[in-house]
Motif scaffolding. Structure first.
Motif, PDB file in Angstrom:
ATOM      1  N   LYS A  25       0.824  -1.213   0.000  1.00  0.00           N
ATOM      2  CA  LYS A  25       0.000   0.000   0.000  1.00  0.00           C
ATOM      3  C   LYS A  25       0.852   1.255   0.000  1.00  0.00           C
ATOM      4  N   ARG A  26       1.891   1.281   0.826  1.00  0.00           N
ATOM      5  CA  ARG A  26       2.738   2.473   0.894  1.00  0.00           C
ATOM      6  C   ARG A  26       3.460   2.711  -0.429  1.00  0.00           C
ATOM      7  N   LEU A  27       3.980   1.667  -1.044  1.00  0.00           N
ATOM      8  CA  LEU A  27       4.663   1.825  -2.331  1.00  0.00           C
ATOM      9  C   LEU A  27       3.692   2.303  -3.405  1.00  0.00           C
ATOM     10  N   THR A  37      -7.085  -0.426  -4.658  1.00  0.00           N
ATOM     11  CA  THR A  37      -8.121  -1.377  -4.271  1.00  0.00           C
ATOM     12  C   THR A  37      -7.518  -2.528  -3.487  1.00  0.00           C
ATOM     13  N   PRO A  38      -8.309  -3.224  -2.685  1.00  0.00           N
ATOM     14  CA  PRO A  38      -7.800  -4.400  -1.967  1.00  0.00           C
ATOM     15  C   PRO A  38      -7.205  -5.440  -2.909  1.00  0.00           C
ATOM     16  N   GLY A  39      -7.816  -5.598  -4.095  1.00  0.00           N
ATOM     17  CA  GLY A  39      -7.288  -6.571  -5.046  1.00  0.00           C
ATOM     18  C   GLY A  39      -5.898  -6.207  -5.521  1.00  0.00           C
ATOM     19  N   ASP A  79       0.681  -3.945 -13.240  1.00  0.00           N
ATOM     20  CA  ASP A  79      -0.682  -4.401 -12.969  1.00  0.00           C
ATOM     21  C   ASP A  79      -1.687  -3.587 -13.792  1.00  0.00           C
ATOM     22  N   ARG A  80      -2.819  -4.217 -14.124  1.00  0.00           N
ATOM     23  CA  ARG A  80      -3.838  -3.536 -14.921  1.00  0.00           C
ATOM     24  C   ARG A  80      -4.368  -2.292 -14.217  1.00  0.00           C
ATOM     25  N   GLU A  81      -4.377  -2.291 -12.891  1.00  0.00           N
ATOM     26  CA  GLU A  81      -4.884  -1.134 -12.162  1.00  0.00           C
ATOM     27  C   GLU A  81      -3.929   0.049 -12.252  1.00  0.00           C
ATOM     28  N   ALA A  82      -2.661  -0.210 -12.520  1.00  0.00           N
ATOM     29  CA  ALA A  82      -1.692   0.866 -12.663  1.00  0.00           C
ATOM     30  C   ALA A  82      -1.628   1.391 -14.092  1.00  0.00           C
TER      31      ALA A  82
END
Length: 731
Positions: A25-27, A37-39, A79-82
């Protein structure tokens, strides 16, 4: 064996189940996604734990060992979220940009280069950048760096229950100074002139001309030239906003430069406007509203009511208050037959105030000692105590519910002994979120403004929760720099281009489903520009009679004195100040460090006291001192002290009934006593509400309903609530 025990402890931390998601989370936050997101967190944490990550195109990263950072970072970045640009349209995706990232990004995108006259081949700044923009390499103010990961700025972000850590340092003075620096860079090169932040080698600012090659004193210039001169706006939108700049804002900027025949000036005009666009300051999409404008910020009308000020002084880091006021002459004994002074020496050992350091002895009644000693470097505290203008609250701190040594951990909701959690609670005074998202000073102003007062919450330097009132109706906090208020765009004159009308246009109200970070930027910019005008006008004619030392502590206290002197110009009759003085987290060499800090504090408070006397305002000012927590009575191996709980805090002012110690200075501070939960961590017997109850009454809070609004947990603490008559004189 100490080496093996240390290795075992480190292994325990490294392999703890919380380590991987915590780091993930911090990174992620530092790589530009404030609310992953949690995922997403789970996928990054998994890469950390298994030591590998495989990209969508089959490339393997990592060594297959637990804790592999190559696999962790690959998972974060790929990651797809990034990487999915569709998420740019999500109002809560992305982040506010860090101040230094914006500066570096602008320098690179604008093709900054050093001038030949630069005596050294690197960028040099003439100012302390972290004071001006909120951030600078190798200049973190404390172990938590520049901002807290859980910080949620007031407004749309707080209402959405998400965070924006960078928002803690993106406030009024720093917005003005940072943007002045960029405007000066665009027009004059990197120099000190007209709000510039760079070093100037030679020549005078009055010799500088906008965009002139003769500005030889600057150490560097921006050299961007468009590949297509007819497409400057779109090119710069790509460079400065990653192409996110909305079509509406592009049209506003294009209209601003239509008819400009000088290509160099056209570029500068576009840059001066675009760097104020919210898309330059955030990482997702921001769309202007086509149907609503941002409301004007009105200056309050002058008040005819008598003035009062409350200064909430946070000694950030945990002050060792048992060396601020310590036992001296004590007759009562505990069950083991030890006087409090004997217990003090037994518990404190190497960090105790010695006999040679006990020159400031004061009398007390109703306590286990009839004399206490004030730290030898706090002459002003002794003076005001003896003159009846300062009292102490003994063994005070965060209390959520009545507790004892057996149940305190289970009953207390606030995370004990943690800087961030206990500072936040001292700011909010609302452990069970009865008034979510607000702070005690903000709620105080809510009550007073509803009663017809002009109450202004004021923050000296960085953002905090204390000054936030109920969203939508509260007066917004006024942010003030401890280092003076800079005029916005001081390089503008009647013959130069004025970007201000276009800055206002591109920061009008945004669509409801637009970026929450972008709307926060636009709101803060509008407030900063409005406040800047008021402050520059009010403070320019304000002169102090007292000379304050040039230290961080004194500069902040001086800012309070200056604002009190400008009260009539600002139209307020109630000011509530939040002032944070950092550096009290003395885990090593406590006595040496504490002496230096107390010397700084003493100088600052002495100058403030004298200035208030000069202004004839000392009777109208109350200073309440708090801290995250006290420190352990017992020393650690480095002759420091560690995080504890209850401590002793002074309250001072011209109408304070001084020379008293309120509450109970514990008569037994050993582990056999009722309050010591280990290592000299004492359960408080008074709460922050105990102090504030009387102070808020003095400021104008009258009814039980009003008091419950300000202090929603006061009854549940089970601690004594002092009345105004117990702390304040009638006149």
């Amino acid at each position: 064996d100490a080496q093996y025990e240390t290795d075992a402890a480190l292994d325990q931390y490294f392999h703890h189940s919380n380590t991987a998601p915590f780091l993930a989370k911090r990174l992620t936050q530092r790589f530009g996604i404030s609310n992953p997101t949690p995922g997403f967190i789970s996928r990054i944490a998994n890469a950390f734990k298994i030591g590998t990550y495989t990209s969508d195109d089959g490339i393997l990263f990592g060594s297959q060992e637990y804790g592999d950072l190559g696999a962790t970072i690959a998972s974060l970045l790929l990651d797809r979220e990034a990487r999915n640009v569709i998420l740019d349209a999500d109002p809560s995706h992305g982040s506010m940009k860090e101040p230094l990232i914006k500066w570096i990004g602008f320098l690179r995108s604008s093709e900054f280069s050093m001038n030949d006259n630069n005596l050294v081949n690197f960028v040099r700044f003439a100012v302390t950048m972290n004071q001006k923009i909120g951030q600078m390499v190798y200049a973190i103010p404390n172990v938590f760096s520049f901002f807290l990961p859980e910080f949620s700025p007031s407004g749309p972000i707080e209402r959405a229950s998400i965070v924006a850590p960078e928002g803690q340092v993106i406030n009024g003075p720093k917005i003005i100074d940072a943007m002045n620096g960029i405007l000066s860079l665009i027009n004059y090169g990197l120099a000190e002139c007209y709000g510039g932040l760079g070093v100037m080698e030679y020549t005078y600012c009055e010799d500088y001309q906008i965009g002139s090659d003769s500005n030889e004193g600057s150490i560097g210039t921006i050299n961007y030239l468009p590949t297509d001169s007819s497409n400057i706006v779109d090119e710069l939108a790509t460079l400065l906003t990653a192409g996110r700049l909305s079509l509406e804002r592009r049209e506003i900027i294009k209209n601003a430069v239509n008819g400009e025949l000088n290509p160099s000036l056209a570029i500068r005009k576009v840059q001066q406007i675009m760097v104020f666009a919210p898309e330059f300051h955030v990482t997702n999409l921001v769309h202007l509203s086509s149907s609503s404008l941002r409301p004007n910020i009105e200056k309050p009308p002058p008040s005819s009511r008598p003035y009062k000020a409350l200064v909430y002084l946070m000694l950030d880091g945990g002050v060792d208050s048992f060396n601020m006021i310590a036992p001296h002459t004590c007759a009562a004994t505990n069950n083991n037959g030890e006087t409090l002074l004997e217990q003090y020496y037994s518990e404190r050992t190497t960090i105790a105030i010695t006999q040679d350091e006990r020159s400031r002895v004061v009398a007390a009644s109703g306590q286990p000692c009839n004399q206490f000693v004030i730290h030898q470097d706090l002459a002003i505290v002794e003076q005001l105590y003896n003159s009846g203008e300062l009292s102490f609250f003994a063994n005070t701190g965060v209390i959520n519910r009545p507790v004892n040594k057996q149940n305190y951990w289970d009953v207390t909701k606030t995370q004990l002994f943690a800087h961030n959690a206990m500072i936040e609670e001292a700011q909010k005074i609302d452990p069970f979120s009865g008034m979510p998202g607000t702070g005690v000073l903000g709620r105080l102003c809510d009550v007073l403004n509803n009663k017809g007062y002009n109450c202004q919450p004021i923050t000296i330097e960085d953002a905090n929760a204390a000054t936030i009132g109920v969203p939508g109706s509260a007066v917004e906090p006024l942010f003030v720099s401890a280092y003076g208020s800079s005029e916005f765009n001081p390089g503008y004159n009647d013959t130069s281009f004025d970007p201000r009308p276009y800055i206002d246009q591109i920061n009008e109200a945004n669509e409801l489903q637009s970026s929450l970070f972008g709307e926060t930027w636009s709101q803060r910019l509008a407030k900063s520009l409005s406040d800047n005008q008021v402050l520059v006008e009010s403070l320019s004619s304000t002169q102090l009679g007292e000379q304050f030392p040039d230290t961080d502590f004194s500069n902040k206290i001086k800012a309070v004195a200056t604002l009190i002197a400008s009260r009539k110009n600002r139209g307020t009759d109630r000011d509530v100040f939040y002032v944070s003085l950092g550096g009290w987290d003395n885990h090593a060499n406590l006595k040496t460090a504490l002496a230096l800090q107390f010397q700084d504090l003493n100088s600052a408070l002495t100058s403030f006291y004298k200035e208030m006397i000069n202004q004839n305002m000392w009777n109208d000012v109350t200073i309440v001192t708090v801290s995250d927590f006290a420190r352990t009575l017992t020393a650690n191996s480095g002759d420091g002290s560690d995080h504890a709980w209850g401590g002793n805090y002074p309250i001072m002012g011209g109408r304070i009934k001084g020379g008293l110690i309120h509450g109970e200075y514990p008569s037994d501070i050993t582990t056999s006593g009722p309050y010591n939960i280990g290592r000299g961590r004492l359960i408080p017997t008074l709460s922050w509400e105990s102090i504030l109850h009387s102070v808020l009454q003095d400021m104008g809070v009258e009814t039980e309903i009003e008091m419950d609004y300000c202090l929603p947990n006061r009854i549940q603490t089970g601690t004594r609530m002092f009345a105004k008559s117990e702390l304040f004189q009638d006149t």
